[in-house]
Design a protein around this motif. Structure first.
Motif, PDB file in Angstrom:
ATOM      1  N   GLU A 168       7.856  -1.315 -10.599  1.00 32.58           N
ATOM      2  CA  GLU A 168       7.883  -1.736  -9.194  1.00 32.58           C
ATOM      3  C   GLU A 168       6.491  -1.662  -8.571  1.00 32.58           C
ATOM      4  N   GLU A 169       5.804  -0.563  -8.813  1.00 27.87           N
ATOM      5  CA  GLU A 169       4.439  -0.392  -8.291  1.00 27.87           C
ATOM      6  C   GLU A 169       3.494  -1.427  -8.899  1.00 27.87           C
ATOM      7  N   GLU A 210       4.248  -4.468 -10.007  1.00 28.98           N
ATOM      8  CA  GLU A 210       4.508  -5.780  -9.408  1.00 28.98           C
ATOM      9  C   GLU A 210       3.980  -5.869  -7.986  1.00 28.98           C
ATOM     10  N   ARG A 211       4.131  -4.785  -7.222  1.00 30.07           N
ATOM     11  CA  ARG A 211       3.636  -4.768  -5.842  1.00 30.07           C
ATOM     12  C   ARG A 211       2.123  -4.930  -5.795  1.00 30.07           C
ATOM     13  N   ARG A 212       1.443  -4.179  -6.639  1.00 26.25           N
ATOM     14  CA  ARG A 212      -0.018  -4.254  -6.655  1.00 26.25           C
ATOM     15  C   ARG A 212      -0.516  -5.576  -7.234  1.00 26.25           C
ATOM     16  N   ALA A 227      -0.333  -8.092  -4.556  1.00 23.83           N
ATOM     17  CA  ALA A 227      -1.421  -7.882  -3.588  1.00 23.83           C
ATOM     18  C   ALA A 227      -2.735  -8.433  -4.123  1.00 23.83           C
TER      19      ALA A 227
END
Length: 58
Positions: free
Chosen positions: A47-48, A50-52, A55
């Motif tokens: 999850e982290e 994919e989020r980064r 961004a």
């Protein structure tokens, strides 16, 4: 005479190696590569990651 030429060639070789060792930006990985490595080592979860990654693409 051979010693002099050998010394000159050795100095040239050492100078070229010294200049090529200082190549900075090409040796540093980009942000996406660092992110992939951190995910592969388990420092961040999916999850982290994919989020980064999202961004970085913005």
């Amino acid at each position: 005479m051979f010693l002099i030429w050998g010394a000159v060639i050795a100095v040239i070789v050492l100078a070229v190696r010294g200049f090529s060792a200082r190549s900075g930006p090409e040796d540093t990985p980009d942000a996406a590569a660092i992110l992939r490595r951190r995910f592969a080592r388990g420092e961040i979860d999916g999850e982290e990651y994919e989020r980064r990654k999202a961004a970085l693409e913005d």
